[in-house]
Motif scaffolding. Structure first.
Motif, PDB file in Angstrom:
ATOM      1  N   UNK A 125       0.852  -1.194   0.000  1.00  0.00           N
ATOM      2  CA  UNK A 125       0.000   0.000   0.000  1.00  0.00           C
ATOM      3  C   UNK A 125       0.884   1.239   0.000  1.00  0.00           C
ATOM      4  N   UNK A 126       0.518   2.180  -0.843  1.00  0.00           N
ATOM      5  CA  UNK A 126       1.144   3.485  -0.890  1.00  0.00           C
ATOM      6  C   UNK A 126       0.061   4.522  -0.667  1.00  0.00           C
ATOM      7  N   UNK A 127       0.473   5.754  -0.364  1.00  0.00           N
ATOM      8  CA  UNK A 127      -0.513   6.818  -0.236  1.00  0.00           C
ATOM      9  C   UNK A 127       0.051   8.121  -0.774  1.00  0.00           C
ATOM     10  N   UNK A 128      -0.860   8.981  -1.192  1.00  0.00           N
ATOM     11  CA  UNK A 128      -0.470  10.290  -1.693  1.00  0.00           C
ATOM     12  C   UNK A 128      -1.427  11.331  -1.154  1.00  0.00           C
ATOM     13  N   UNK A 129      -0.878  12.244  -0.359  1.00  0.00           N
ATOM     14  CA  UNK A 129      -1.658  13.351   0.179  1.00  0.00           C
ATOM     15  C   UNK A 129      -1.563  14.531  -0.789  1.00  0.00           C
ATOM     16  N   UNK A 130      -2.519  15.446  -0.738  1.00  0.00           N
ATOM     17  CA  UNK A 130      -2.495  16.604  -1.639  1.00  0.00           C
ATOM     18  C   UNK A 130      -1.189  17.377  -1.522  1.00  0.00           C
ATOM     19  N   UNK A 172       4.667  -4.721 -12.348  1.00  0.00           N
ATOM     20  CA  UNK A 172       4.056  -4.051 -11.215  1.00  0.00           C
ATOM     21  C   UNK A 172       2.731  -3.433 -11.652  1.00  0.00           C
ATOM     22  N   UNK A 173       1.689  -3.699 -10.877  1.00  0.00           N
ATOM     23  CA  UNK A 173       0.369  -3.170 -11.181  1.00  0.00           C
ATOM     24  C   UNK A 173      -0.114  -2.290 -10.034  1.00  0.00           C
ATOM     25  N   UNK A 174      -0.973  -1.322 -10.390  1.00  0.00           N
ATOM     26  CA  UNK A 174      -1.518  -0.380  -9.412  1.00  0.00           C
ATOM     27  C   UNK A 174      -3.038  -0.370  -9.485  1.00  0.00           C
ATOM     28  N   UNK A 175      -3.654  -0.162  -8.318  1.00  0.00           N
ATOM     29  CA  UNK A 175      -5.080   0.062  -8.291  1.00  0.00           C
ATOM     30  C   UNK A 175      -5.406   1.515  -8.580  1.00  0.00           C
ATOM     31  N   UNK A 176      -6.697   1.822  -8.591  1.00  0.00           N
ATOM     32  CA  UNK A 176      -7.132   3.168  -8.958  1.00  0.00           C
ATOM     33  C   UNK A 176      -7.098   4.124  -7.775  1.00  0.00           C
ATOM     34  N   UNK A 177      -6.958   3.596  -6.565  1.00  0.00           N
ATOM     35  CA  UNK A 177      -6.885   4.426  -5.370  1.00  0.00           C
ATOM     36  C   UNK A 177      -8.210   4.520  -4.638  1.00  0.00           C
ATOM     37  N   UNK A 178      -8.120   4.658  -3.334  1.00  0.00           N
ATOM     38  CA  UNK A 178      -9.305   4.865  -2.508  1.00  0.00           C
ATOM     39  C   UNK A 178      -9.007   5.971  -1.497  1.00  0.00           C
ATOM     40  N   UNK A 179      -9.942   6.876  -1.346  1.00  0.00           N
ATOM     41  CA  UNK A 179      -9.722   8.047  -0.494  1.00  0.00           C
ATOM     42  C   UNK A 179      -9.955   7.706   0.973  1.00  0.00           C
ATOM     43  N   UNK A 180      -9.008   8.109   1.793  1.00  0.00           N
ATOM     44  CA  UNK A 180      -9.142   8.015   3.247  1.00  0.00           C
ATOM     45  C   UNK A 180      -9.049   9.430   3.807  1.00  0.00           C
ATOM     46  N   UNK A 181     -10.072   9.844   4.529  1.00  0.00           N
ATOM     47  CA  UNK A 181     -10.099  11.168   5.133  1.00  0.00           C
ATOM     48  C   UNK A 181     -10.313  11.037   6.629  1.00  0.00           C
ATOM     49  N   UNK A 199      -5.012   9.624  -0.618  1.00  0.00           N
ATOM     50  CA  UNK A 199      -5.511   8.556  -1.487  1.00  0.00           C
ATOM     51  C   UNK A 199      -4.567   7.370  -1.314  1.00  0.00           C
ATOM     52  N   UNK A 200      -5.123   6.227  -1.009  1.00  0.00           N
ATOM     53  CA  UNK A 200      -4.338   5.013  -0.772  1.00  0.00           C
ATOM     54  C   UNK A 200      -4.404   4.123  -2.013  1.00  0.00           C
ATOM     55  N   UNK A 201      -3.221   3.708  -2.475  1.00  0.00           N
ATOM     56  CA  UNK A 201      -3.108   2.894  -3.679  1.00  0.00           C
ATOM     57  C   UNK A 201      -2.544   1.523  -3.341  1.00  0.00           C
ATOM     58  N   UNK A 202      -3.133   0.522  -3.929  1.00  0.00           N
ATOM     59  CA  UNK A 202      -2.635  -0.848  -3.816  1.00  0.00           C
ATOM     60  C   UNK A 202      -1.638  -1.096  -4.951  1.00  0.00           C
ATOM     61  N   UNK A 203      -0.618  -1.872  -4.659  1.00  0.00           N
ATOM     62  CA  UNK A 203       0.394  -2.222  -5.649  1.00  0.00           C
ATOM     63  C   UNK A 203       0.731  -3.704  -5.517  1.00  0.00           C
ATOM     64  N   UNK A 204       0.965  -4.365  -6.628  1.00  0.00           N
ATOM     65  CA  UNK A 204       1.325  -5.780  -6.575  1.00  0.00           C
ATOM     66  C   UNK A 204       2.282  -6.124  -7.703  1.00  0.00           C
TER      67      UNK A 204
END
Length: 120
Positions: free
Chosen positions: A36-41, A108-117, A92-97
């Motif tokens: 899992x990765x994440x990206x904040x604004x 390496x593949x990535x998901x579309x992301x899911x927002x965590x607030x 936004x949290x992204x799954x990677x595999x």
């Protein structure tokens, strides 16, 4: 085709918990590491946690003791249990595999992301 689909994000108050899931589907032979990765604004994407096929884990210092990564190899699924959430976990949290396809090749593949607030 291989696809990663995340779920479980949402809005939670500080101190609360969320559980993220990510399912890999498609023409999959096997899956190595998942993470899992994440990206904040306004910030770069950062690694949160990863888990090997043998279930060895690694965490970012900022989430150690609060987040737990796990996987179910039979279901091609990785989870992220997030406890004691803080406003700074908002992202936004992204799954990677790392996936070996039936047709061959490791990618390496990535998901579309899911927002965590996390609200304060």
């Amino acid at each position: 085709q291989v696809q990663l689909v995340e779920s479980g994000g949402g809005l939670v108050q500080a101190g609360g918990s969320l559980r993220l899931s990510c399912v890999a589907s498609g023409s999959i032979f096997s899956i190595n590491a998942m993470g899992w990765h994440r990206q904040a604004p306004g910030k770069q994407r950062e690694l949160v946690a990863y888990i090997t096929r043998g279930s060895s884990t690694n965490y970012a210092d900022s989430v150690k003791g609060r987040f737990t990564i796990s996987r179910d190899n039979a279901k091609n699924t990785v989870y992220l249990q997030m406890n004691s959430l803080k406003p700074e976990d908002t992202a936004v949290y992204y799954c990677n595999a790392e996936i070996i396809r039936v047709a061959g090749g490791l990618r390496s593949y990535w998901g579309q992301g899911t927002q965590v607030t996390v609200s304060s």
